[in-house]
Design a protein around this motif. Structure first.
Motif, PDB file in Angstrom:
ATOM      1  N   GLY A 182       0.808  -1.215   0.000  1.00  0.00           N
ATOM      2  CA  GLY A 182       0.000   0.000   0.000  1.00  0.00           C
ATOM      3  C   GLY A 182       0.839   1.262   0.000  1.00  0.00           C
ATOM      4  O   GLY A 182       2.034   1.248   0.316  1.00  0.00           O
ATOM      5  N   CYS A 183       0.210   2.378  -0.352  1.00  0.00           N
ATOM      6  CA  CYS A 183       0.850   3.684  -0.307  1.00  0.00           C
ATOM      7  C   CYS A 183      -0.092   4.636   0.415  1.00  0.00           C
ATOM      8  O   CYS A 183      -1.280   4.716   0.076  1.00  0.00           O
ATOM      9  N   LEU A 184       0.440   5.335   1.416  1.00  0.00           N
ATOM     10  CA  LEU A 184      -0.390   6.166   2.282  1.00  0.00           C
ATOM     11  C   LEU A 184      -0.051   7.645   2.149  1.00  0.00           C
ATOM     12  O   LEU A 184       1.117   8.027   2.045  1.00  0.00           O
ATOM     13  N   LEU A 185      -1.100   8.465   2.169  1.00  0.00           N
ATOM     14  CA  LEU A 185      -0.952   9.912   2.234  1.00  0.00           C
ATOM     15  C   LEU A 185      -1.745  10.389   3.438  1.00  0.00           C
ATOM     16  O   LEU A 185      -2.957  10.168   3.513  1.00  0.00           O
ATOM     17  N   ASN A 186      -1.050  10.984   4.385  1.00  0.00           N
ATOM     18  CA  ASN A 186      -1.684  11.433   5.626  1.00  0.00           C
ATOM     19  C   ASN A 186      -2.433  10.294   6.315  1.00  0.00           C
ATOM     20  O   ASN A 186      -3.528  10.475   6.863  1.00  0.00           O
ATOM     21  N   GLY A 187      -1.826   9.117   6.275  1.00  0.00           N
ATOM     22  CA  GLY A 187      -2.392   7.962   6.973  1.00  0.00           C
ATOM     23  C   GLY A 187      -3.511   7.247   6.240  1.00  0.00           C
ATOM     24  O   GLY A 187      -4.054   6.263   6.753  1.00  0.00           O
ATOM     25  N   LYS A 188      -3.869   7.704   5.052  1.00  0.00           N
ATOM     26  CA  LYS A 188      -4.948   7.068   4.298  1.00  0.00           C
ATOM     27  C   LYS A 188      -4.401   6.427   3.028  1.00  0.00           C
ATOM     28  O   LYS A 188      -3.515   6.972   2.372  1.00  0.00           O
ATOM     29  N   LYS A 189      -4.965   5.262   2.707  1.00  0.00           N
ATOM     30  CA  LYS A 189      -4.469   4.513   1.554  1.00  0.00           C
ATOM     31  C   LYS A 189      -4.823   5.236   0.262  1.00  0.00           C
ATOM     32  O   LYS A 189      -5.981   5.490  -0.029  1.00  0.00           O
ATOM     33  N   THR A 190      -3.797   5.546  -0.506  1.00  0.00           N
ATOM     34  CA  THR A 190      -3.948   6.295  -1.742  1.00  0.00           C
ATOM     35  C   THR A 190      -3.718   5.417  -2.973  1.00  0.00           C
ATOM     36  O   THR A 190      -4.198   5.717  -4.051  1.00  0.00           O
ATOM     37  N   ALA A 191      -2.978   4.323  -2.793  1.00  0.00           N
ATOM     38  CA  ALA A 191      -2.708   3.418  -3.913  1.00  0.00           C
ATOM     39  C   ALA A 191      -2.458   2.016  -3.389  1.00  0.00           C
ATOM     40  O   ALA A 191      -2.006   1.829  -2.253  1.00  0.00           O
ATOM     41  N   GLY A 192      -2.775   1.037  -4.227  1.00  0.00           N
ATOM     42  CA  GLY A 192      -2.505  -0.358  -3.907  1.00  0.00           C
ATOM     43  C   GLY A 192      -1.872  -1.032  -5.112  1.00  0.00           C
ATOM     44  O   GLY A 192      -2.168  -0.687  -6.258  1.00  0.00           O
ATOM     45  N   ILE A 193      -0.976  -1.972  -4.846  1.00  0.00           N
ATOM     46  CA  ILE A 193      -0.226  -2.633  -5.915  1.00  0.00           C
ATOM     47  C   ILE A 193      -0.400  -4.142  -5.810  1.00  0.00           C
ATOM     48  O   ILE A 193      -0.330  -4.709  -4.719  1.00  0.00           O
ATOM     49  N   LEU A 194      -0.639  -4.777  -6.937  1.00  0.00           N
ATOM     50  CA  LEU A 194      -0.712  -6.237  -7.011  1.00  0.00           C
ATOM     51  C   LEU A 194       0.234  -6.697  -8.107  1.00  0.00           C
ATOM     52  O   LEU A 194       0.054  -6.361  -9.277  1.00  0.00           O
ATOM     53  N   THR A 195       1.265  -7.448  -7.721  1.00  0.00           N
ATOM     54  CA  THR A 195       2.219  -7.972  -8.693  1.00  0.00           C
ATOM     55  C   THR A 195       1.948  -9.447  -8.927  1.00  0.00           C
ATOM     56  O   THR A 195       1.939 -10.247  -7.988  1.00  0.00           O
ATOM     57  N   GLU A 196       1.728  -9.796 -10.181  1.00  0.00           N
ATOM     58  CA  GLU A 196       1.519 -11.186 -10.565  1.00  0.00           C
ATOM     59  C   GLU A 196       2.625 -11.589 -11.533  1.00  0.00           C
ATOM     60  O   GLU A 196       3.323 -10.742 -12.086  1.00  0.00           O
ATOM     61  N   ALA A 197       2.767 -12.887 -11.738  1.00  0.00           N
ATOM     62  CA  ALA A 197       3.853 -13.373 -12.585  1.00  0.00           C
ATOM     63  C   ALA A 197       3.409 -14.579 -13.402  1.00  0.00           C
ATOM     64  O   ALA A 197       2.483 -15.300 -13.028  1.00  0.00           O
ATOM     65  N   ILE A 228     -14.816   1.564   3.361  1.00  0.00           N
ATOM     66  CA  ILE A 228     -13.412   1.992   3.322  1.00  0.00           C
ATOM     67  C   ILE A 228     -13.276   3.510   3.306  1.00  0.00           C
ATOM     68  O   ILE A 228     -12.161   4.028   3.213  1.00  0.00           O
ATOM     69  N   ARG A 229     -14.389   4.218   3.421  1.00  0.00           N
ATOM     70  CA  ARG A 229     -14.373   5.675   3.258  1.00  0.00           C
ATOM     71  C   ARG A 229     -13.463   6.377   4.267  1.00  0.00           C
ATOM     72  O   ARG A 229     -12.825   7.377   3.948  1.00  0.00           O
ATOM     73  N   ASP A 230     -13.373   5.837   5.485  1.00  0.00           N
ATOM     74  CA  ASP A 230     -12.554   6.493   6.512  1.00  0.00           C
ATOM     75  C   ASP A 230     -11.079   6.092   6.415  1.00  0.00           C
ATOM     76  O   ASP A 230     -10.232   6.657   7.112  1.00  0.00           O
ATOM     77  N   LYS A 231     -10.766   5.126   5.512  1.00  0.00           N
ATOM     78  CA  LYS A 231      -9.391   4.652   5.384  1.00  0.00           C
ATOM     79  C   LYS A 231      -8.744   5.054   4.063  1.00  0.00           C
ATOM     80  O   LYS A 231      -7.524   4.955   3.910  1.00  0.00           O
ATOM     81  N   ALA A 232      -9.574   5.468   3.101  1.00  0.00           N
ATOM     82  CA  ALA A 232      -9.062   5.758   1.763  1.00  0.00           C
ATOM     83  C   ALA A 232      -8.876   7.262   1.547  1.00  0.00           C
ATOM     84  O   ALA A 232      -9.652   8.076   2.035  1.00  0.00           O
ATOM     85  N   GLY A 233      -7.818   7.600   0.822  1.00  0.00           N
ATOM     86  CA  GLY A 233      -7.563   8.997   0.490  1.00  0.00           C
ATOM     87  C   GLY A 233      -7.181   9.123  -0.973  1.00  0.00           C
ATOM     88  O   GLY A 233      -7.098   8.135  -1.701  1.00  0.00           O
TER      89      GLY A 233
END
Length: 260
Positions: A182-197, A228-233
């Motif tokens: 995950g990537c956080l801005l001001n404590g809220k998740k701003t991006a998520g990454i999924l790597t597959e192969a 997720i509204r209180d966790k997402a930014g």
């Protein structure tokens, strides 16, 4: 290239500036009627195109529809890239799934899939991934043999670092990585990454990586699912001025991903 794509490419390159329909038709070797029809089609697709009997046409500098024509002018500035490897959609089930379909059809390293929305986005553990409006949903095909560090455990973090660097440089945002993806801005998740192969079972080795990243770019708080509204930014919040278009941000993100 279709007439509509030619007209859009011309408009994106002159975004925010007025030009006459006659000049556009002449430069693209099109009839005025063909230009008029193309403009109508683009407006139906959501492009903010202004018109004036005295000034001609203008693609608003506020227009931010994702398109190859909107991304390529930024991407090809200071970067060698084959435009045929860039695939942009209004909607896909999942950018990772589409990247794998393209991989199996013969495309390879550097192929990018970007979409306005996903109907079946996924996260870790086969969890669904919310893809609200105002986001960036992007996957890239990477050949481990062409990467500086093909270690699978480092791919997700490297992609996160590309996003963090782009958001800091272009948008002035101080985003932090949160394990595992995950990537956080001001404590809220701003991006998520999924790597597959895609693995070769005989040698137990990854032949291709397909990391996908979902970014809340200027997603409105009300558009997040209630749970997720209180966790997402978002990179740009509800009251922020969006100073960098998604097309420009995607181009800069791709440049960094290609340096992996």
């Amino acid at each position: 290239m279709k007439t509509t794509e030619l007209v859009l490419k011309y408009m994106e390159e002159k975004k925010g500036r007025w030009f006459s329909g006659a000049a556009l038709a002449s430069e693209l070797h099109l009839s005025r009627n063909a230009v008029w029809k193309a403009v109508g089609t683009l407006r139906e697709r959501g492009y903010d195109i202004q018109s004036s009997s005295k000034r001609g046409y203008c693609l608003s500098d506020r227009s931010d529809k994702l398109s190859r024509e909107g991304i390529l002018p930024y991407l090809l500035t200071g970067c060698e890239y084959d435009p045929s490897l860039l695939h942009v959609y209004e909607s896909v089930d999942s950018t990772n799934k589409e990247a794998f379909r393209l991989l199996l059809s013969g495309e390879g390293h550097g192929t990018v899939v970007a979409s306005e929305m996903q109907t079946g986005g996924k996260g870790h553990g086969k969890k669904s991934f919310s893809s609200p409006p105002g986001g960036i949903y992007l996957s890239i095909i990477l050949d481990p043999m062409k990467m500086h560090s093909p270690d699978p455990s480092a791919v997700t973090r490297s992609v996160a670092d590309c996003f963090i660097d782009a958001a800091g440089t272009l948008c002035g945002r101080n985003i932090e990585f949160e394990k595992p993806s995950g990537c956080l801005l001001n404590g809220k998740k701003t991006a998520g990454i999924l790597t597959e192969a895609l693995y070769d079972a005989d040698i137990g080795k990854a032949m291709w990586y397909v990391p996908g990243i979902g970014i809340n770019y200027y997603t409105k708080s009300a558009d997040f699912p209630p749970e997720i509204r209180d966790k997402a930014g978002s990179v740009f919040g509800d009251n922020d001025d969006v100073t960098v278009s998604r097309n420009q941000f995607i181009a800069e993100l791709i440049k960094r991903l290609l340096q992996l």
